[in-house]
Write a protein that holds these residues in place. Structure first.
Motif, short mmCIF file in Angstrom:
data_model
loop_
_atom_site.label_atom_id
_atom_site.label_comp_id
_atom_site.label_asym_id
_atom_site.label_seq_id
_atom_site.Cartn_x
_atom_site.Cartn_y
_atom_site.Cartn_z
N GLY A 333 -3.40 -8.91 40.01
CA GLY A 333 -3.77 -10.18 40.61
C GLY A 333 -2.56 -11.03 40.95
O GLY A 333 -1.44 -10.78 40.48
N VAL A 334 -2.79 -12.04 41.77
CA VAL A 334 -1.77 -13.04 42.10
C VAL A 334 -2.39 -14.41 41.88
O VAL A 334 -3.46 -14.71 42.41
CB VAL A 334 -1.29 -12.93 43.57
N GLN A 369 -5.35 -17.51 44.38
CA GLN A 369 -5.84 -16.69 43.27
C GLN A 369 -6.63 -15.54 43.86
O GLN A 369 -7.70 -15.73 44.44
CB GLN A 369 -6.74 -17.51 42.33
N CYS A 370 -6.08 -14.33 43.77
CA CYS A 370 -6.74 -13.18 44.38
C CYS A 370 -6.11 -11.90 43.84
O CYS A 370 -5.10 -11.93 43.13
CB CYS A 370 -6.60 -13.21 45.89
N ALA A 405 0.09 -10.32 31.14
CA ALA A 405 -1.15 -9.64 30.77
C ALA A 405 -2.27 -10.65 30.57
O ALA A 405 -2.05 -11.74 30.04
CB ALA A 405 -0.94 -8.82 29.50
N GLU A 406 -3.46 -10.28 31.00
CA GLU A 406 -4.63 -11.12 30.76
C GLU A 406 -5.27 -10.75 29.43
O GLU A 406 -4.73 -9.96 28.67
CB GLU A 406 -5.63 -10.97 31.92
N GLU A 407 -6.42 -11.31 29.16
CA GLU A 407 -7.10 -11.13 27.88
C GLU A 407 -7.36 -9.65 27.62
O GLU A 407 -7.88 -8.95 28.48
CB GLU A 407 -8.41 -11.93 27.90
N ARG A 415 -3.60 -7.47 34.66
CA ARG A 415 -2.31 -8.13 34.82
C ARG A 415 -2.34 -8.98 36.07
O ARG A 415 -2.98 -8.63 37.07
CB ARG A 415 -1.17 -7.09 34.93
N SER A 416 -1.64 -10.09 36.03
CA SER A 416 -1.53 -10.97 37.19
C SER A 416 -0.09 -11.44 37.32
O SER A 416 0.58 -11.69 36.31
CB SER A 416 -2.45 -12.19 37.05
N ARG A 417 0.33 -11.55 38.56
CA ARG A 417 1.65 -12.14 38.85
C ARG A 417 1.46 -13.64 38.98
O ARG A 417 0.72 -14.11 39.85
CB ARG A 417 2.23 -11.55 40.13
#
Length: 479
Positions: A333-334, A369-370, A405-407, A415-417
């Motif tokens: 994700g971003v 957010q995408c 890292a997300e939950e 994972r999101s940047r």
């Protein structure tokens, strides 16, 4: 004999200002006698070396205590607790896609995300836990003192008691710095909430194995340590910790928080009243466009996410071995905030996010957010506005840029940047976007269901690059 003056109550104006100053002092403390940073590094490497946890993908047939219900095909635990994977049909007539179906995680329990705080030599420290989550790789991250669902801390799993939870269940005699219910990922969870808390203690607290006191400055320093190019999670500060830290009355530009203006509240209310979003529960079995295979439930074109099953072995947890479903996103994700200073006050370009799992239609989210991969088959104009602007921003305007890292308790390898980008002079403001003072966002975060979890992580990232100058704890400056 003259009695000593009582300390200001945490929720009073004087209490907020005092907490503001103490948070500022902790934010510039990267080294303390109680918590030297080199000592943290040694402790962390020891914890990682001792971590013998293991997570293996398994077919659904090997799940224990989980099953697909007859009729609906929903994936549920035998106890009826923890969480469920259900089908949902979403109707949004005003949206770019007016109708779709998807699995959603239903977890109606309100969990506790709690940090214990304590002053050492006049500096606030927070009791952090080195905790393994099945969805992260490697699983060890810095988690809150308590990170537990109601099912966990009430003992539904039959395992050991959750350490320190009594400080957050019986809080009358303690100083509460933060206490607010906040949402989590509205695209994947249905109305998920967790109680974010910071509780200060004055007396002695036993430091159990796997826990460590740390000042805020160290946590900010570690926030920038993200995920490697090989996909291995080296991000240290987990999502739940980031959410709690963002709720602190942090001294942006010397202002810890401000009551949201009538104009901002009106913008939210009008948008919530205009949007007609209906989410209907439908059977997980037979969802249009989704296929159930022996080891996954996936979209027919491979986009979005899959539901998978894992076997977990984790010796330091309340239960040492179990199986469970996880939601596995496809792609990184971003999430990004454009930011600028307006008349000396820090602002961010906020976006109103409509997601099927939101309690109240929409919440304030990041500028962007995408997951870019989900738009790969569409024309460039169909992608989120400003995505190119944040991804192509020159290095000198990147205040923060790290993959986190997300939950990991419900998501596998999510994972999101996260980017915080200093805005240029382009006045373009897409529909649904608005420049909002950060102090007003913090004011909104005293209440539930206004600021989403991705925006809260970005506020924690912004904290780490907009900390006060050393020796000036009452002013918001920058490193």
């Amino acid at each position: 004999m003259v009695a000593a003056a009582a300390a200001p109550r945490a929720g009073s104006d004087a209490g907020v200002k005092r907490t503001h100053a103490r948070v500022a002092l902790s934010a510039v403390a990267e080294e303390t006698a109680v918590a030297p940073f080199a000592g943290f590094r040694r402790w962390w490497e020891e914890r990682r070396a001792e971590d013998a946890s293991r997570v293996d993908r398994i077919p659904f047939a090997e799940l224990r205590s989980w099953s697909f219900t007859e009729g609906t095909g929903d994936l549920v635990h035998d106890s009826g607790r923890f969480f469920q994977v259900r089908g949902a049909e979403v109707h949004r007539p005003e949206g770019p896609v007016s109708q779709w179906s998807q699995p959603l995680l239903h977890q109606p329990e309100v969990g506790i995300l709690g940090l214990l705080a304590k002053e050492f030599d006049g500096v606030l420290h927070f009791l952090m836990q080195a905790k393994t989550e099945p969805g992260n790789r490697p699983g060890l991250q810095l988690s809150p003192t308590v990170q537990a669902t109601l099912s966990n801390y009430s003992g539904v799993h039959g395992g050991r008691a959750v350490p320190y939870v009594e400080h957050f269940l019986h809080r009358n005699a303690r100083r509460v710095l933060v206490d607010v219910r906040q949402s989590e990922q509205g695209s994947w969870f249905f109305r998920k909430r967790n109680r974010n808390m910071v509780v200060e203690v004055a007396g002695d607290v036993e430091v159990r194995e796997g826990f460590r006191w740390m000042p805020l400055g160290q946590l900010h320093r570690l926030l920038a340590e993200g995920t490697g190019t090989d996909g291995t999670d080296s991000s240290v500060v987990n999502m739940d910790t980031r959410s709690i830290l963002s709720c602190l009355p942090f001294p942006f530009d010397g202002v810890p928080r401000a009551e949201p203006s009538g104009d901002l509240l009106g913008w939210l209310t009008e948008a919530r009243s205009r949007e007609r979003v209906r989410v209907e529960r439908v059977p997980l079995a037979g969802l249009p466009e989704w296929r159930r295979e022996p080891d996954r439930i996936a979209h027919r074109n491979g986009s979005f996410f899959s539901i998978v099953a894992v076997r977990v072995r984790a010796g330091e947890r309340e239960v040492t071995e179990w199986t469970q479903p996880l939601l596995r996103p496809h792609g990184v994700g971003v999430s990004a905030f454009l930011t600028k200073s307006v008349d000396g006050a820090r602002h961010v370009l906020a976006n109103l996010r409509v997601e099927p799992g939101n309690v109240d239609v929409l919440e304030i989210g990041p500028t962007v957010q995408c997951t870019p991969e989900n738009f790969a088959h569409l024309p460039a104009a169909a992608g989120p506005p400003l995505l190119g602007k944040v991804l192509d921003a020159p290095r000198e305007r990147l205040l923060f840029d790290t993959v986190l890292a997300e939950e990991g308790g419900r998501f596998q390898h999510a994972r999101s940047r996260y980017l915080v980008v200093e805005a240029d002079d382009d006045p373009y403001e897409p529909p649904g976007h608005r420049w909002v003072p950060v102090a007003e966002l913090l004011g909104l975060m005293r209440h539930s269901h206004y600021v989403n979890v991705e925006a809260r992580t970005l506020l924690a990232c912004l904290q780490s690059v907009c900390v006060p100058e050393p020796g000036r704890p009452g002013e918001g400056g920058g490193r």
